[in-house]
Design an enzyme around this catalytic site. Structure first.
Site, short mmCIF file in Angstrom:
data_model
loop_
_atom_site.label_atom_id
_atom_site.label_comp_id
_atom_site.label_asym_id
_atom_site.label_seq_id
_atom_site.Cartn_x
_atom_site.Cartn_y
_atom_site.Cartn_z
N HIS A 160 1.14 -1.23 -0.35
CA HIS A 160 0.21 -0.03 -0.15
C HIS A 160 0.90 1.06 0.02
O HIS A 160 2.02 1.26 0.19
CB HIS A 160 -1.12 -0.02 1.30
CG HIS A 160 -2.02 -0.64 1.25
ND1 HIS A 160 -1.91 -1.85 1.38
CD2 HIS A 160 -3.45 -0.67 0.68
CE1 HIS A 160 -2.97 -2.57 1.33
NE2 HIS A 160 -4.10 -1.79 0.49
N LYS A 164 -0.20 5.15 4.21
CA LYS A 164 -1.45 3.90 5.58
C LYS A 164 -0.47 3.48 6.74
O LYS A 164 0.35 3.29 7.06
CB LYS A 164 -1.19 2.32 4.76
CG LYS A 164 -2.57 1.45 5.60
CD LYS A 164 -2.50 0.56 4.00
CE LYS A 164 -3.39 -0.74 5.01
NZ LYS A 164 -5.14 0.11 5.02
N1 LIG Z 1 -12.29 -1.55 3.21
C1 LIG Z 1 -12.43 -0.82 2.27
O1 LIG Z 1 -12.76 -0.68 1.17
C2 LIG Z 1 -11.21 0.06 2.49
C3 LIG Z 1 -10.62 0.91 3.62
N2 LIG Z 1 -9.71 1.95 3.57
C4 LIG Z 1 -9.53 2.32 5.67
O2 LIG Z 1 -10.27 3.29 5.14
C5 LIG Z 1 -9.69 4.17 6.24
C6 LIG Z 1 -9.15 5.70 5.67
O3 LIG Z 1 -8.40 5.91 4.88
P1 LIG Z 1 -8.67 6.93 3.86
O4 LIG Z 1 -9.47 8.16 3.23
O5 LIG Z 1 -7.25 6.67 3.14
O6 LIG Z 1 -7.69 7.54 5.58
P2 LIG Z 1 -7.00 9.59 5.19
O7 LIG Z 1 -6.18 9.48 6.79
O8 LIG Z 1 -7.10 9.96 3.89
O9 LIG Z 1 -8.98 9.15 6.20
C7 LIG Z 1 -9.18 9.32 6.72
C8 LIG Z 1 -10.79 10.36 7.93
O10 LIG Z 1 -10.68 10.06 8.47
C9 LIG Z 1 -11.10 11.43 9.53
N3 LIG Z 1 -10.77 10.40 11.60
C10 LIG Z 1 -9.79 9.63 11.79
N4 LIG Z 1 -10.43 9.42 12.79
C11 LIG Z 1 -11.56 10.66 13.09
C12 LIG Z 1 -11.92 10.31 14.59
N5 LIG Z 1 -12.45 9.63 15.49
N6 LIG Z 1 -12.93 11.43 14.78
C13 LIG Z 1 -13.66 12.46 13.03
N7 LIG Z 1 -12.26 11.40 12.16
C14 LIG Z 1 -12.31 11.17 11.81
C15 LIG Z 1 -9.71 11.47 9.28
O11 LIG Z 1 -9.80 13.18 9.92
P3 LIG Z 1 -8.36 13.68 9.79
O12 LIG Z 1 -7.00 13.72 9.11
O13 LIG Z 1 -8.81 15.04 11.11
O14 LIG Z 1 -7.34 12.79 11.42
C16 LIG Z 1 -9.35 12.03 7.90
O15 LIG Z 1 -10.62 12.97 7.34
C17 LIG Z 1 -8.03 3.09 6.69
O16 LIG Z 1 -8.31 2.28 7.71
C18 LIG Z 1 -8.10 2.42 5.87
O17 LIG Z 1 -7.46 0.96 6.03
C19 LIG Z 1 -9.49 2.39 2.69
C20 LIG Z 1 -9.30 1.83 1.24
C21 LIG Z 1 -10.30 0.81 1.02
O1 LIG Z 2 -6.06 2.03 3.92
C1 LIG Z 2 -5.88 1.42 2.44
O2 LIG Z 2 -5.77 1.93 1.09
C2 LIG Z 2 -6.66 0.51 2.41
N1 LIG Z 2 -7.41 -0.23 3.14
C3 LIG Z 2 -8.12 -1.54 3.04
C4 LIG Z 2 -6.91 -2.73 4.08
O3 LIG Z 2 -6.41 -2.01 4.52
O4 LIG Z 2 -7.27 -3.71 3.06
C5 LIG Z 2 -7.66 -1.91 1.57
C6 LIG Z 2 -7.36 -1.45 0.69
O5 LIG Z 2 -6.47 -2.12 0.20
C7 LIG Z 2 -6.75 -0.11 0.65
#
Ligand SMILES: NC(=O)C1=CN([C@@H]2O[C@H](COP(=O)(O)OP(=O)(O)OC[C@H]3O[C@@H](n4cnc5c(N)ncnc54)[C@H](OP(=O)(O)O)[C@@H]3O)[C@@H](O)[C@H]2O)C=CC1
Ligand SMILES: O=C(O)C1=N[C@H](C(=O)O)C[C@H](O)C1
Length: 272
Positions: A160, A164
């Protein structure tokens, strides 16, 4: 827009997935962006969600009041952090709405709290919301069942982007779980998540994990079944986050017609 469109809230609106979700919800039929949420004190509060996501203004201002947003909505799309997701699970349960959770890296304690919230909310949670990875999971389970532990070793490799924060990825763990299920064993008893130094030979039946981080990689996963003189590799490459966002919206629409409970993408996609 139609009166029957499902009203969705995106939390973590300014994040990588938050912005992708705003664009996908805006463009998909049957749903509408009701609200976008960021933390109190975030510089994005008050800004237009569409402008933040590169769509131009869509007349949805980013708020820091999630409960106010949830009570008027039907679903929340949550790709934030474990602490955020536990908090939003409690609020989604109060509002009795659909909670789609993509957040990874949750502890056993976090999972227990989310499952408690699922007594009132319809929770759909998966380490990967894409159709491709969920199909891959089905294939991995079949392969792990067919290729026995005495002759075939299972290793899971993921890469990734450099931002991450959790490892192994939620997807790698999901693939480990289905491999273990195929073998009829518990992943917790057989997973090897770190190797360093003089490790000794590989234990039979172990499910190993290897993690790479760098650049802007969206998500690469391979499950390698290694035998004597041959290997089978099952893999998935994600090149665009919209696959996860479309899956999340599909899950929300599916959840609209379910009873309160805890569901996975396999339930949504009919692959269970
Ligand atoms: N299941 C799936 O298909 C996928 C899962 N993911 C997962 O999604 C999550 C987010 O990924 P990504 O978008 O890259 O991360 P980012 O860090 O880009 O975004 C996370 C967002 O959530 C906010 N946030 C985090 N903690 C809190 C909180 N306690 N209260 C309110 N807002 C909060 C952050 O704000 P701030 O910056 O202020 O902390 C930020 O805006 C990860 O766990 C990732 O692994 C990602 C892609 C696909
Ligand atoms: O953090 C990410 O970006 C992603 N998180 C998910 C994971 O932990 O598997 C899904 C995807 O691979 C992207």
């Amino acid at each position: 827009m139609s009166e029957t469109d499902m009203k969705l809230v995106v939390v973590g609106a300014a994040g990588r997935m938050g912005q992708t979700l705003i664009r996908i919800v805006h463009g998909m039929a049957g749903v509408r962006l009701h609200a976008a949420v960021e933390r109190p004190g975030s510089p994005f509060v008050g800004r237009d969600a569409g402008e933040l996501a590169g769509l131009g203004p869509i007349d949805v201002a980013i708020t820091d009041k999630p409960l106010e947003a949830f009570v008027e909505a039907e679903g929340v799309l949550d790709f934030t952090s474990p602490a955020g997701t536990v908090e939003f699970a409690g609020l989604a349960a109060q509002a009795r709405i659909v909670h789609v959770i993509g957040t990874t890296g949750c502890s056993a304690d976090d999972e227990a709290k989310i499952r408690a919230a699922a007594r009132h909310a319809r929770v759909i949670k998966s380490g990967n919301m894409s159709l491709g990875v969920n199909l891959l999971g089905v294939l991995v389970q079949q392969a792990a069942r067919a290729l026995k532990a005495a002759d075939w070793d299972i290793e899971i490799l993921e890469m990734h982007h450099k931002h991450k924060v959790d490892a192994p990825s939620g997807t790698a763990l999901l693939l480990g779980e289905v491999a273990a299920k195929g073998r009829g064993i518990e992943l917790a008893d057989h997973s090897v998540r770190v190797r360093d130094g003089h490790t000794g030979a590989r234990p039979e039946g172990a499910i190993g994990f290897a993690t790479l981080r760098g650049g802007s990689v969206v998500g690469e996963h391979s499950v390698i079944l290694a035998g004597e003189g041959e290997q089978v590799t099952l893999s998935h490459s994600a090149t665009d986050r919209s696959i996860f966002a479309r899956g999340a919206v599909t899950a929300a629409l599916w959840g609209r017609n379910q009873k309160p409970g805890f569901y996975s993408m396999l339930d949504v996609l009919g692959l269970n």
